[in-house]
Design a protein around this motif. Structure first.
Motif, PDB file in Angstrom:
ATOM      1  N   GLY A 147       0.792  -1.218   0.000  1.00 63.09           N
ATOM      2  CA  GLY A 147       0.000   0.000   0.000  1.00 63.09           C
ATOM      3  C   GLY A 147       0.827   1.272   0.000  1.00 63.09           C
ATOM      4  N   THR A 148       2.143   1.154  -0.183  1.00 60.19           N
ATOM      5  CA  THR A 148       3.020   2.313  -0.208  1.00 60.19           C
ATOM      6  C   THR A 148       3.418   2.640  -1.642  1.00 60.19           C
ATOM      7  OG1 THR A 148       4.985   0.923   0.105  1.00 60.19           O
ATOM      8  CG2 THR A 148       3.915   1.789   2.075  1.00 60.19           C
ATOM      9  N   GLN A 149       4.052   3.793  -1.812  1.00 61.43           N
ATOM     10  CA  GLN A 149       4.536   4.184  -3.136  1.00 61.43           C
ATOM     11  C   GLN A 149       6.001   4.594  -3.045  1.00 61.43           C
ATOM     12  OE1 GLN A 149       3.621   8.020  -5.459  1.00 61.43           O
ATOM     13  NE2 GLN A 149       2.166   6.544  -6.364  1.00 61.43           N
ATOM     14  N   GLN A 150       6.804   4.083  -3.978  1.00 59.70           N
ATOM     15  CA  GLN A 150       8.216   4.416  -4.044  1.00 59.70           C
ATOM     16  C   GLN A 150       8.495   5.162  -5.351  1.00 59.70           C
ATOM     17  OE1 GLN A 150      10.368   3.959  -1.643  1.00 59.70           O
ATOM     18  NE2 GLN A 150       9.058   2.737  -0.313  1.00 59.70           N
ATOM     19  N   PRO A 151       9.010   6.395  -5.282  1.00 59.06           N
ATOM     20  CA  PRO A 151       9.312   7.140  -6.512  1.00 59.06           C
ATOM     21  C   PRO A 151      10.769   6.952  -6.941  1.00 59.06           C
ATOM     22  CG  PRO A 151       9.388   8.617  -4.636  1.00 59.06           C
ATOM     23  CD  PRO A 151       9.097   7.239  -4.077  1.00 59.06           C
ATOM     24  N   TYR A 152      10.994   6.836  -8.231  1.00 58.76           N
ATOM     25  CA  TYR A 152      12.342   6.739  -8.784  1.00 58.76           C
ATOM     26  C   TYR A 152      12.439   7.712  -9.962  1.00 58.76           C
ATOM     27  CZ  TYR A 152      12.345   2.428  -6.061  1.00 58.76           C
ATOM     28  OH  TYR A 152      12.242   1.524  -5.036  1.00 58.76           O
ATOM     29  N   THR A 153      13.640   8.258 -10.175  1.00 56.99           N
ATOM     30  CA  THR A 153      13.872   9.227 -11.241  1.00 56.99           C
ATOM     31  C   THR A 153      15.044   8.782 -12.098  1.00 56.99           C
ATOM     32  OG1 THR A 153      13.073  11.023  -9.825  1.00 56.99           O
ATOM     33  CG2 THR A 153      14.351  11.652 -11.742  1.00 56.99           C
ATOM     34  N   ALA A 154      14.942   8.974 -13.401  1.00 58.83           N
ATOM     35  CA  ALA A 154      16.022   8.639 -14.324  1.00 58.83           C
ATOM     36  C   ALA A 154      16.077   9.674 -15.432  1.00 58.83           C
ATOM     37  CB  ALA A 154      15.828   7.241 -14.914  1.00 58.83           C
ATOM     38  N   THR A 155      17.278   9.960 -15.915  1.00 59.54           N
ATOM     39  CA  THR A 155      17.461  10.894 -17.022  1.00 59.54           C
ATOM     40  C   THR A 155      17.099  10.208 -18.339  1.00 59.54           C
ATOM     41  OG1 THR A 155      19.238  12.017 -15.828  1.00 59.54           O
ATOM     42  CG2 THR A 155      19.130  12.367 -18.211  1.00 59.54           C
ATOM     43  N   VAL A 156      16.425  10.932 -19.203  1.00 60.54           N
ATOM     44  CA  VAL A 156      16.069  10.413 -20.520  1.00 60.54           C
ATOM     45  C   VAL A 156      17.196  10.754 -21.499  1.00 60.54           C
ATOM     46  CG1 VAL A 156      14.371  10.408 -22.372  1.00 60.54           C
ATOM     47  CG2 VAL A 156      13.634  10.788 -20.009  1.00 60.54           C
ATOM     48  N   ASP A 157      17.715   9.749 -22.171  1.00 59.89           N
ATOM     49  CA  ASP A 157      18.745   9.976 -23.177  1.00 59.89           C
ATOM     50  C   ASP A 157      18.138  10.787 -24.325  1.00 59.89           C
ATOM     51  OD1 ASP A 157      20.333   9.602 -25.607  1.00 59.89           O
ATOM     52  OD2 ASP A 157      21.450   8.099 -24.479  1.00 59.89           O
ATOM     53  N   PRO A 158      18.661  11.991 -24.608  1.00 58.47           N
ATOM     54  CA  PRO A 158      18.035  12.840 -25.631  1.00 58.47           C
ATOM     55  C   PRO A 158      18.118  12.264 -27.037  1.00 58.47           C
ATOM     56  CG  PRO A 158      20.131  13.771 -24.916  1.00 58.47           C
ATOM     57  CD  PRO A 158      19.832  12.631 -23.997  1.00 58.47           C
ATOM     58  N   GLU A 159      19.074  11.357 -27.266  1.00 59.59           N
ATOM     59  CA  GLU A 159      19.221  10.775 -28.602  1.00 59.59           C
ATOM     60  C   GLU A 159      18.287   9.593 -28.817  1.00 59.59           C
ATOM     61  OE1 GLU A 159      21.097  12.135 -30.935  1.00 59.59           O
ATOM     62  OE2 GLU A 159      21.704  13.708 -29.535  1.00 59.59           O
ATOM     63  N   THR A 160      18.192   8.725 -27.788  1.00 61.38           N
ATOM     64  CA  THR A 160      17.417   7.489 -27.944  1.00 61.38           C
ATOM     65  C   THR A 160      16.035   7.558 -27.307  1.00 61.38           C
ATOM     66  OG1 THR A 160      18.301   6.528 -25.898  1.00 61.38           O
ATOM     67  CG2 THR A 160      19.567   6.178 -27.930  1.00 61.38           C
ATOM     68  N   GLY A 161      15.814   8.527 -26.421  1.00 66.65           N
ATOM     69  CA  GLY A 161      14.542   8.591 -25.709  1.00 66.65           C
ATOM     70  C   GLY A 161      14.386   7.482 -24.688  1.00 66.65           C
ATOM     71  N   LYS A 162      15.487   6.944 -24.170  1.00 63.79           N
ATOM     72  CA  LYS A 162      15.444   5.810 -23.237  1.00 63.79           C
ATOM     73  C   LYS A 162      15.807   6.267 -21.825  1.00 63.79           C
ATOM     74  CE  LYS A 162      17.686   1.333 -22.320  1.00 63.79           C
ATOM     75  NZ  LYS A 162      18.699   0.357 -22.808  1.00 63.79           N
ATOM     76  N   ALA A 163      15.084   5.747 -20.841  1.00 63.36           N
ATOM     77  CA  ALA A 163      15.384   5.961 -19.429  1.00 63.36           C
ATOM     78  C   ALA A 163      15.380   4.610 -18.733  1.00 63.36           C
ATOM     79  CB  ALA A 163      14.354   6.891 -18.792  1.00 63.36           C
ATOM     80  N   SER A 164      16.339   4.382 -17.840  1.00 66.30           N
ATOM     81  CA  SER A 164      16.465   3.080 -17.172  1.00 66.30           C
ATOM     82  C   SER A 164      16.384   3.241 -15.663  1.00 66.30           C
ATOM     83  CB  SER A 164      17.789   2.409 -17.547  1.00 66.30           C
ATOM     84  OG  SER A 164      17.815   2.102 -18.923  1.00 66.30           O
ATOM     85  N   PHE A 165      15.666   2.319 -15.034  1.00 71.70           N
ATOM     86  CA  PHE A 165      15.485   2.309 -13.587  1.00 71.70           C
ATOM     87  C   PHE A 165      15.915   0.949 -13.048  1.00 71.70           C
ATOM     88  CE2 PHE A 165      12.327   4.987 -15.562  1.00 71.70           C
ATOM     89  CZ  PHE A 165      12.290   6.126 -14.784  1.00 71.70           C
ATOM     90  N   SER A 166      16.499   0.930 -11.867  1.00 73.18           N
ATOM     91  CA  SER A 166      16.852  -0.329 -11.204  1.00 73.18           C
ATOM     92  C   SER A 166      16.612  -0.167  -9.708  1.00 73.18           C
ATOM     93  CB  SER A 166      18.323  -0.689 -11.471  1.00 73.18           C
ATOM     94  OG  SER A 166      18.635  -1.958 -10.934  1.00 73.18           O
ATOM     95  N   PHE A 167      15.915  -1.128  -9.092  1.00 70.11           N
ATOM     96  CA  PHE A 167      15.547  -0.970  -7.691  1.00 70.11           C
ATOM     97  C   PHE A 167      15.202  -2.327  -7.072  1.00 70.11           C
ATOM     98  CE2 PHE A 167      12.028  -0.211 -10.560  1.00 70.11           C
ATOM     99  CZ  PHE A 167      11.028  -1.044 -10.086  1.00 70.11           C
TER     100      PHE A 167
END
Length: 640
Positions: free
Chosen positions: A205-225
């Motif tokens: 019932g909780t929420q965990q926020p994560y932030t990642a930079t978007v690669d301006p060339e590929t439009g890809k963002a990666s998260f690991s947790f």
């Protein structure tokens, strides 16, 4: 208190307000008009284009604005259209004054007209750019050909397009592991946002926020947790919901997000408001992994009914209802909606998904019977002063609340797989009713959730005790012991890494009645701004971020003191990670101290602000939620 407040972004001001050109001269007779052009994507849903008029002397945008009543937007005089690599500047406006605040009416809807230099003949699409500041309105791919639907993206792997509409909703997975999520933003433009957020809703019932930079060339963002059990994650870019996905612990999941979804949302609003028909459904996200099929079905957007109890509108319950009447109302509403789902043309999988969400909703509505009836009273009487006690509402009796347990199995683990999972967990853990006793539950999900209630917060604050771990060790499901052991270990390591970098002031050891005076006493003769906030409050973080640069520019002064007050709902690791980047004095109060100050100042939500002048007099200033007013007032106070 978790009410959020925010004003419209402050757009960059140009050199001066343009004088409106003679309209008939600058905007001559129409050569072509395109009504409700398809818009591919945008960094906002606050603006829409109702009509584009193309003439030999001008391009005219008939613009609809949607925003919170009594909040403002602003259109820069430096706005332009972009097509073929060239800019076509704003030349005039009607119904709005460029560079000035435009206050939204009570309806939250308004219309105005913007006039630009003429686009070249044969232009098939263009962009609207409300000046070059990062937060200004930007609408991309405004179509002039009459196109009505979006193309299916061709760079999504074929294996991720497969859908089994008649499959069952899968069970949640009670395991732990390190999860990697690679988000590929299709049709990405850096103006849509440079950082992506992943908001992970856990089975606790909780929420965990994560932030990642978007690669301006590929439009890809990666998260690991670290992931404990199945979770549902929301993908957010520039504060806009881009898609959602169920994630299995320990997997690497690829998510392809079609950023045309913002354009599709604009189309849906047109369909509702203007009766414009866009029949084709739209898939905003494509997924790999264990829950790929569930994600692909769940991210098929259309204009189908939601089948919600709508319990938080203020009109769901009648405060005159007795306990028996309210319980019967919840049951009857559930049955009617469940019957509608059963009779719908949805696939088997979508029916099950909607039914799970409805069951979570109904369970939550029953658990909140007293609150929802009081909410109805306050809604009808506009009585939002919570110091005023509503009398005469008979508490919901356990014998009546039990009726929800006879409609469906509240202990079904699949109830963790509906989109209202947080509501379900809170209802299961509610102290208002002994659900295991009412439903004759001897073991399983509901008993487990009630037993570990409070453990997520304790783990985040490195506060789980040996007694807590002993209790988890005795539980039937070993998952909980494993999960909370790893969660506390991770929090402890992260806390050690930030401990030396952060400073939390010692809260004065005085009775709570004297606490605020003790906090500000050392700064008499100076202006003090006291900011009530918490790490989980998005508008709080946004306001703080906006203030930081000003502390070394417009508001740089030895006579201005910034005091930040949070409470223990801010996880200690997150709190101590954030405060080194926030210049000022930081206090973390216990719940009793926080509640007293909130009552003292009649704080209705956060962020909230108290201004202390040079004489030491203080007052709640929640009008400072208007950031420009805060800056103006602080400068005036410093000059006194």
């Amino acid at each position: 208190m978790n009410h959020f407040f925010m004003n419209a972004p402050k757009w960059r001001t140009g050199a001066g307000v343009l004088t409106l050109l003679a309209w008939l001269t600058s905007c001559g007779p129409n050569n072509k008009a395109v009504e409700y052009p398809l818009i591919e994507t945008a960094n906002t849903n606050a603006l829409d284009i109702a009509k584009v008029e193309l003439t030999d002397s001008a391009t005219i945008l008939h613009t609809d604005a949607y925003y919170r009543p009594h909040n403002w937007i602003r259109i820069s005089s430096e706005s332009y259209l972009q097509a073929g690599g060239k800019r076509y500047m704003l030349t005039g406006a009607e119904g709005i004054t460029p560079d000035s605040l435009f206050w939204m009416p009570e309806s939250g809807e308004a219309s105005f007209t913007l006039c630009f230099e003429p686009l070249p003949s044969g232009t098939t699409s263009f962009d609207f750019i409300e000046s070059d500041c990062e937060d200004c309105f930007k609408l991309f791919g405004i179509d002039l050909t009459g196109k009505k639907t979006f193309d299916i993206p061709d760079n999504v792997p074929e294996s991720l397009r497969l859908v089994d509409w008649d499959a069952e909703v899968p069970e949640p997975i009670f395991k732990t592991g390190t999860t990697t999520v690679n988000v590929h933003f299709l049709h990405y433009r850096p103006e849509l946002g440079k950082e992506a957020n992943l908001y992970v809703n856990t089975l606790f019932g909780t929420q965990q926020p994560y932030t990642a930079t978007v690669d301006p060339e590929t439009g890809k963002a990666s998260f690991s947790f670290l992931q404990c059990g199945t979770v549902q994650a929301a993908v957010v870019l520039n504060n806009s919901m881009a898609g959602s996905a169920w994630l299995a612990p320990g997997e690497t999941t690829e998510l392809y997000v079609d950023m045309h979804s913002i354009g599709y949302y604009l189309s849906l609003r047109r369909e509702e408001k203007k009766k414009i028909t866009y029949p084709a459904p739209f898939q905003r996200l494509y997924s790999s992994g264990t829950y790929a099929n569930l994600n692909n079905v769940g991210n098929q957007l259309d204009n189908s009914p939601y089948y919600s109890m709508n319990s938080l509108t203020g009109e769901f319950a009648d405060y005159h209802m007795t306990s028996t009447e309210y319980a019967a109302h919840v049951v009857d509403t559930y049955k009617a909606l469940a019957d509608s789902i059963a009779r719908s043309n949805f696939s088997l999988l979508k029916k099950e998904m909607k039914l799970l969400a409805l069951r979570q909703d109904a369970f939550s509505a029953m658990a909140q019977g007293d609150y929802l009836r009081e909410h109805n009273y306050r809604h009808i009487n506009r009585q939002w002063d919570y110091n005023f006690k509503v009398e005469g509402i008979a508490p919901l009796k356990p014998a009546d609340a039990k009726a929800i347990c006879q409609l469906f199995d509240i202990n079904d683990t699949k109830l963790l797989m509906g989109e209202n999972v947080s509501d379900y967990v809170r209802a299961a853990c509610s102290s208002s009713f002994d659900w295991p006793q009412l439903a004759d539950i001897q073991k399983g999900l509901v008993k487990d959730l009630r037993q570990i209630a409070g453990y997520p917060a304790k783990a985040e604050n490195v506060a789980l005790t040996d007694a807590d771990f002993a209790q988890m060790k005795a539980m039937d499901n070993p998952f909980y012991l494993e999960a909370f052991t790893l969660m506390q270990k991770k929090a402890k390591e992260e806390l050690a890494a930030v401990e030396a970098k952060s400073r939390v002031e010692t809260t004065p050891d005085v009775p709570k009645e004297r606490l605020f005076d003790a906090l500000i006493a050392p700064y008499k003769g100076k202006v003090v701004i006291v900011d009530f906030w918490n790490t989980w409050c998005g508008p709080c973080r946004a306001a703080i971020q906006a203030n930081e640069p000003l502390k070394s520019s417009n508001l740089k002064s030895d006579n201005l003191v910034w005091v930040y007050i949070a409470n223990e709902t801010s996880p200690i690791v997150k709190y101590k990670t954030m405060i080194p980047d926030i210049q000022g004095l930081h206090y973390r109060l216990n719940q009793e101290q926080w509640n007293y100050l909130c009552d003292k100042f009649k704080i209705d939500g956060i962020p909230s602000y108290v201004l202390v002048d040079k004489s030491g007099a203080y007052k709640l200033r929640n009008d400072f939620r208007d950031h420009s007013l805060m800056i103006k007032t602080l400068i005036e106070e410093l000059e006194k």
